[in-house]
Design a protein around this motif. Sequence first.
Motif, PDB file in Angstrom:
ATOM      1  N   GLY B 149       2.988  11.030  11.847  1.00  0.00           N
ATOM      2  CA  GLY B 149       3.851  10.696  10.713  1.00  0.00           C
ATOM      3  C   GLY B 149       4.797   9.563  11.063  1.00  0.00           C
ATOM      4  O   GLY B 149       4.960   8.617  10.296  1.00  0.00           O
ATOM      5  N   LEU B 150       5.394   9.653  12.235  1.00  0.00           N
ATOM      6  CA  LEU B 150       6.342   8.610  12.649  1.00  0.00           C
ATOM      7  C   LEU B 150       5.647   7.263  12.783  1.00  0.00           C
ATOM      8  O   LEU B 150       6.124   6.238  12.271  1.00  0.00           O
ATOM      9  CB  LEU B 150       6.983   8.998  13.986  1.00  0.00           C
ATOM     10  CG  LEU B 150       7.749   7.870  14.666  1.00  0.00           C
ATOM     11  CD1 LEU B 150       8.985   7.508  13.869  1.00  0.00           C
ATOM     12  CD2 LEU B 150       8.136   8.258  16.077  1.00  0.00           C
ATOM     13  N   SER B 151       4.493   7.260  13.467  1.00  0.00           N
ATOM     14  CA  SER B 151       3.865   5.958  13.691  1.00  0.00           C
ATOM     15  C   SER B 151       3.331   5.393  12.383  1.00  0.00           C
ATOM     16  O   SER B 151       3.353   4.176  12.185  1.00  0.00           O
ATOM     17  CB  SER B 151       2.768   6.062  14.744  1.00  0.00           C
ATOM     18  OG  SER B 151       2.084   7.260  14.658  1.00  0.00           O
ATOM     19  N   SER B 152       2.897   6.270  11.461  1.00  0.00           N
ATOM     20  CA  SER B 152       2.473   5.744  10.161  1.00  0.00           C
ATOM     21  C   SER B 152       3.665   5.121   9.447  1.00  0.00           C
ATOM     22  O   SER B 152       3.545   4.080   8.815  1.00  0.00           O
ATOM     23  CB  SER B 152       1.872   6.854   9.314  1.00  0.00           C
ATOM     24  OG  SER B 152       2.875   7.729   8.891  1.00  0.00           O
ATOM     25  N   TYR B 153       4.815   5.758   9.594  1.00  0.00           N
ATOM     26  CA  TYR B 153       6.026   5.202   8.978  1.00  0.00           C
ATOM     27  C   TYR B 153       6.306   3.809   9.528  1.00  0.00           C
ATOM     28  O   TYR B 153       6.605   2.871   8.788  1.00  0.00           O
ATOM     29  CB  TYR B 153       7.197   6.143   9.256  1.00  0.00           C
ATOM     30  CG  TYR B 153       8.549   5.558   8.964  1.00  0.00           C
ATOM     31  CD1 TYR B 153       9.008   5.442   7.660  1.00  0.00           C
ATOM     32  CD2 TYR B 153       9.360   5.113   9.996  1.00  0.00           C
ATOM     33  CE1 TYR B 153      10.228   4.890   7.399  1.00  0.00           C
ATOM     34  CE2 TYR B 153      10.590   4.560   9.736  1.00  0.00           C
ATOM     35  CZ  TYR B 153      11.021   4.452   8.434  1.00  0.00           C
ATOM     36  OH  TYR B 153      12.235   3.899   8.174  1.00  0.00           O
ATOM     37  N   LEU B 154       6.181   3.671  10.837  1.00  0.00           N
ATOM     38  CA  LEU B 154       6.453   2.368  11.461  1.00  0.00           C
ATOM     39  C   LEU B 154       5.461   1.318  10.977  1.00  0.00           C
ATOM     40  O   LEU B 154       5.834   0.165  10.737  1.00  0.00           O
ATOM     41  CB  LEU B 154       6.356   2.491  12.985  1.00  0.00           C
ATOM     42  CG  LEU B 154       7.454   3.296  13.657  1.00  0.00           C
ATOM     43  CD1 LEU B 154       7.160   3.470  15.128  1.00  0.00           C
ATOM     44  CD2 LEU B 154       8.789   2.602  13.476  1.00  0.00           C
ATOM     45  N   LEU B 155       4.200   1.713  10.836  1.00  0.00           N
ATOM     46  CA  LEU B 155       3.179   0.728  10.486  1.00  0.00           C
ATOM     47  C   LEU B 155       3.173   0.403   9.004  1.00  0.00           C
ATOM     48  O   LEU B 155       3.011  -0.750   8.622  1.00  0.00           O
ATOM     49  CB  LEU B 155       1.804   1.224  10.931  1.00  0.00           C
ATOM     50  CG  LEU B 155       1.541   1.071  12.426  1.00  0.00           C
ATOM     51  CD1 LEU B 155       0.254   1.745  12.807  1.00  0.00           C
ATOM     52  CD2 LEU B 155       1.489  -0.389  12.808  1.00  0.00           C
ATOM     53  N   ILE B 156       3.350   1.414   8.155  1.00  0.00           N
ATOM     54  CA  ILE B 156       3.365   1.140   6.710  1.00  0.00           C
ATOM     55  C   ILE B 156       4.547   0.243   6.385  1.00  0.00           C
ATOM     56  O   ILE B 156       4.450  -0.698   5.611  1.00  0.00           O
ATOM     57  CB  ILE B 156       3.425   2.451   5.907  1.00  0.00           C
ATOM     58  CG1 ILE B 156       2.132   3.229   6.079  1.00  0.00           C
ATOM     59  CG2 ILE B 156       3.670   2.169   4.434  1.00  0.00           C
ATOM     60  CD1 ILE B 156       2.195   4.634   5.578  1.00  0.00           C
ATOM     61  N   GLY B 157       5.680   0.540   7.013  1.00  0.00           N
ATOM     62  CA  GLY B 157       6.855  -0.286   6.762  1.00  0.00           C
ATOM     63  C   GLY B 157       6.957  -1.460   7.721  1.00  0.00           C
ATOM     64  O   GLY B 157       8.051  -1.926   8.001  1.00  0.00           O
ATOM     65  N   PHE B 158       5.802  -1.917   8.197  1.00  0.00           N
ATOM     66  CA  PHE B 158       5.853  -2.954   9.241  1.00  0.00           C
ATOM     67  C   PHE B 158       6.514  -4.220   8.729  1.00  0.00           C
ATOM     68  O   PHE B 158       7.317  -4.835   9.419  1.00  0.00           O
ATOM     69  CB  PHE B 158       4.443  -3.256   9.744  1.00  0.00           C
ATOM     70  CG  PHE B 158       4.439  -4.207  10.905  1.00  0.00           C
ATOM     71  CD1 PHE B 158       4.860  -3.785  12.150  1.00  0.00           C
ATOM     72  CD2 PHE B 158       4.039  -5.519  10.754  1.00  0.00           C
ATOM     73  CE1 PHE B 158       4.879  -4.657  13.215  1.00  0.00           C
ATOM     74  CE2 PHE B 158       4.061  -6.394  11.818  1.00  0.00           C
ATOM     75  CZ  PHE B 158       4.477  -5.956  13.051  1.00  0.00           C
ATOM     76  N   TRP B 159       6.171  -4.605   7.491  1.00  0.00           N
ATOM     77  CA  TRP B 159       6.823  -5.782   6.906  1.00  0.00           C
ATOM     78  C   TRP B 159       8.069  -5.315   6.169  1.00  0.00           C
ATOM     79  O   TRP B 159       8.161  -5.400   4.953  1.00  0.00           O
ATOM     80  CB  TRP B 159       5.845  -6.500   5.972  1.00  0.00           C
ATOM     81  CG  TRP B 159       4.810  -7.262   6.742  1.00  0.00           C
ATOM     82  CD1 TRP B 159       5.013  -7.932   7.911  1.00  0.00           C
ATOM     83  CD2 TRP B 159       3.436  -7.447   6.413  1.00  0.00           C
ATOM     84  NE1 TRP B 159       3.835  -8.509   8.332  1.00  0.00           N
ATOM     85  CE2 TRP B 159       2.858  -8.234   7.427  1.00  0.00           C
ATOM     86  CE3 TRP B 159       2.646  -7.016   5.353  1.00  0.00           C
ATOM     87  CZ2 TRP B 159       1.532  -8.598   7.423  1.00  0.00           C
ATOM     88  CZ3 TRP B 159       1.322  -7.383   5.352  1.00  0.00           C
ATOM     89  CH2 TRP B 159       0.767  -8.167   6.376  1.00  0.00           C
ATOM     90  N   ALA B 227      -2.046  19.905   5.686  1.00  0.00           N
ATOM     91  CA  ALA B 227      -3.180  19.024   5.421  1.00  0.00           C
ATOM     92  C   ALA B 227      -3.049  18.357   4.066  1.00  0.00           C
ATOM     93  O   ALA B 227      -3.441  17.206   3.893  1.00  0.00           O
ATOM     94  CB  ALA B 227      -4.477  19.828   5.498  1.00  0.00           C
ATOM     95  N   VAL B 228      -2.489  19.070   3.093  1.00  0.00           N
ATOM     96  CA  VAL B 228      -2.281  18.471   1.766  1.00  0.00           C
ATOM     97  C   VAL B 228      -1.404  17.230   1.901  1.00  0.00           C
ATOM     98  O   VAL B 228      -1.676  16.195   1.302  1.00  0.00           O
ATOM     99  CB  VAL B 228      -1.638  19.495   0.806  1.00  0.00           C
ATOM    100  CG1 VAL B 228      -1.189  18.813  -0.473  1.00  0.00           C
ATOM    101  CG2 VAL B 228      -2.612  20.598   0.481  1.00  0.00           C
ATOM    102  N   GLY B 229      -0.362  17.346   2.717  1.00  0.00           N
ATOM    103  CA  GLY B 229       0.514  16.186   2.900  1.00  0.00           C
ATOM    104  C   GLY B 229      -0.188  15.064   3.625  1.00  0.00           C
ATOM    105  O   GLY B 229      -0.240  13.934   3.158  1.00  0.00           O
ATOM    106  N   LYS B 230      -0.767  15.363   4.786  1.00  0.00           N
ATOM    107  CA  LYS B 230      -1.350  14.305   5.609  1.00  0.00           C
ATOM    108  C   LYS B 230      -2.599  13.716   4.968  1.00  0.00           C
ATOM    109  O   LYS B 230      -2.817  12.519   5.037  1.00  0.00           O
ATOM    110  CB  LYS B 230      -1.724  14.855   6.990  1.00  0.00           C
ATOM    111  CG  LYS B 230      -0.596  14.810   7.997  1.00  0.00           C
ATOM    112  CD  LYS B 230      -0.507  13.486   8.703  1.00  0.00           C
ATOM    113  CE  LYS B 230       0.664  13.477   9.679  1.00  0.00           C
ATOM    114  NZ  LYS B 230       1.953  13.734   9.048  1.00  0.00           N
ATOM    115  N   SER B 231      -3.423  14.577   4.356  1.00  0.00           N
ATOM    116  CA  SER B 231      -4.667  14.072   3.780  1.00  0.00           C
ATOM    117  C   SER B 231      -4.504  13.691   2.324  1.00  0.00           C
ATOM    118  O   SER B 231      -5.494  13.503   1.622  1.00  0.00           O
ATOM    119  CB  SER B 231      -5.769  15.116   3.909  1.00  0.00           C
ATOM    120  OG  SER B 231      -6.189  15.176   5.230  1.00  0.00           O
TER     121      SER B 231
END
Lengths: 101, 693
Positions: B149-159, B227-231
């Motif tokens: 979750g954290l790394s997705s946050y970093l990457l989605i908000g990369f710009w 899983a509902v959240g992540k998937s």
Amino acid sequence: MNSLTTYIIISIVLFLLGLLAMMTRKNAISVLMGVELILNSAGLAFVAFGRFVAGNLDGQTAALFIIIVAAAEAAVALAVFLNYYRLKATAEVDKADALRG
Amino acid sequence: MLAIVLSILLAPLAAFALVIFFGRWLPRGGDWVSLIAIWGGLGLSLYLFFARILVAYNPTFLENFSFDWLVWGDYRLTVGIALDNMAVMMLVVVTLVSAVVHLFSIGYMKGDPRYSQFFAYLSFFSFSMLGLVLADNLLVIYAFWELVGLSSYLLIGFWYEKDSASDAGKKAFITNRVGDAGMLVGILLVFTVLGTMNLREITEGVAAGKLSGGLLTTAGICLFLGAVGKSAQFPLHVWLPDAMEGPTPVSALIHAATMVAAGVYLTARIFVILTVDASLVIAYVGGFTAIFAATIAVAQNDIKRVLAYSTVSQLGYMVMALGVGAYTAGFFHLVTHAMFKACLFLGSGSVIHALHHALHHAGSHADAQDLRNMGGLRKRMPLTFWTFLIATVALSGVPLTSGFISKDAILGGTLAFVMEHPVHWPLALFGFCAAALTAFYMFRLVYLAFAGTFRGSPQAESHLRESPAVITAPLIILSTLCFFAFFTLPALNPTTPEGGWFAHLFPNPPRAYETALSGEHAAVAGHGAEAATESLHHTAHNAAMLISILVAGLGIWIATLGYYWKRISPAYWQTRFGVLYRGMFHKWWSDEIYDATVIKGTLGFSRLLAWFDLRGIDGVVNGSAWLTRWASVVQGWFDLRVVDGLVNRAAWFVGVWGKFVRRFQSGQIQRYIFYSLLVVGIVVVLNWFGGLR
């Protein structure tokens, strides 16, 4: 007249005279004289009591002590007065009021 | 063995640490560090896959490495790595997709000011996902789950300079937290009853009947909430389309192999302990998500959004498969989908990359992601087109592709379930409708982007170029893997995974609660029923295959009519079914509904609390402050008047007395003598009258 009463009366008179001198005289030497008178009245009283009441030499011994003490006291007192005079340029005792409250 | 697994897991972490701290001083921003870590991981994973799994060819292969982490009295918390077929398969999928995404990023992120950081985050993401895959323990899974979750946050908000990107990052993180909360409840529930978080021990505990009935159902559903959240299952799907704000390689990574796969992976892991009721909930959530997202994808104009909703829809398929008990099919679709969805995303990235540069050269500010600005890209970008087409065909479920067999397995499993339990006919309907819609919107996408003529300015068209090799090479690798034979060997049957290595290595596991319920007696009796079920499955499978070819063909045919031959006008049908179209276009207003209910509700509640804070709490605080102040005033007065008064009076008395007494101390000895005499006189006089007796 040669009795204890006579001596004691003389001793009291001497004491009172000494006291009067101590209380009233201004000059320190005169005060010292008053002190000597008191000491001697005491010495006289000792000798008189020793002669008429105790009948032994105790009174005379005490008188002798008094004379010795008086001599020493006189020396000390004169030394104090000398220094006092040097300090204040006077020998009047009522000027010595440094301990006044 | 352990050394290999640990190096696969820890190499990306080491690369992350190296690049994030020293990337600035490394040549090329340290991208090669991340690349070496992940490609090395891919090599080692392939080694494990070929040398261990395929050679052993054992469906119950399991190697467990664990150690005591915490010891509280009698309780030991053991954590470790469980390496089974599923974990190895996931290792291969994750490292493969991640590796090609790393490669792709070299071309795509070229010239970005935070180029080095991007690779560090990619490594971190890969590490989180690999840890999640390898964990043998729900607690460790949860920890890595949050890292994902954290790394997705970093990457989605990369710009993050773009507001929409940072908002999307936050949305993804917060929406995931909602599901994670449910997952935590599930984990604690299981732990409370069974006293363990180890997956194998949990399965044993359920099989022994220690956890059953409604509680087990609740635990299963709670875990599934994660899983509902992540998937991105309905109703927590809203974060995924917004996550398109991240760089396209990130979308490929998140949507194909890592984040969204985590939810399906978790559901597959807990598959054995799910009860009938929990499975049913899962099946309906998945089925509804599949059809729901497919309808939205039809009406989107942003190339990445179409793919995003397609991902949601396909994840719904996988979840539905797990719900109806088609474990093999669900996991199979996860693997095949990872390949072609990664290919599609990277292909769209290639298109966006090329179009962005072309529009930039032509001085146009048109949106490089909008399908309406594309068209005719086939001639300009042949490699991208062909790989994209192959992946599209696979996703649509055309025979001879991997997508066909995996989707068909899911539909077959669903149909078999529906034939056994006819009340649940909507599941089959959802499945087949979503299949038709998938074929339709994917071909619509291909026609709009690649067919016809370019809809931008001629200047821009002249600047359109095929992307460089670092971008096209991943596309070629991934599109090759869309071919069915990779998944069915040694059998060469393009219709079913049965007989292939995949079906052999990942058979449907027995349900733990069934073991708990039936015991040996029923197991013997069950053999006859099993044969009957098998023939049912066979019939269902054949029927499903026919229907799915039909619906996919129908979808492709309608898309061709509408967007290639232009025999029917999409605009006419859009106005004809205005409400329906607007619903699809506006994502069935799901963001608006969330905005009106959850967000407005939260804000309203917060405002209420703020008001209470301001009036209630602050009032009490201010009141107590006022009270204290006045008490102080009274106290101060008392202190000043009474206490100080007493003290001052005492001092005053002493002073006055002292002033009086000091007069007697004249310092003149003669006076003192007089006083003495006076006292003696008084004593004598008193004595005379007998006063002192």
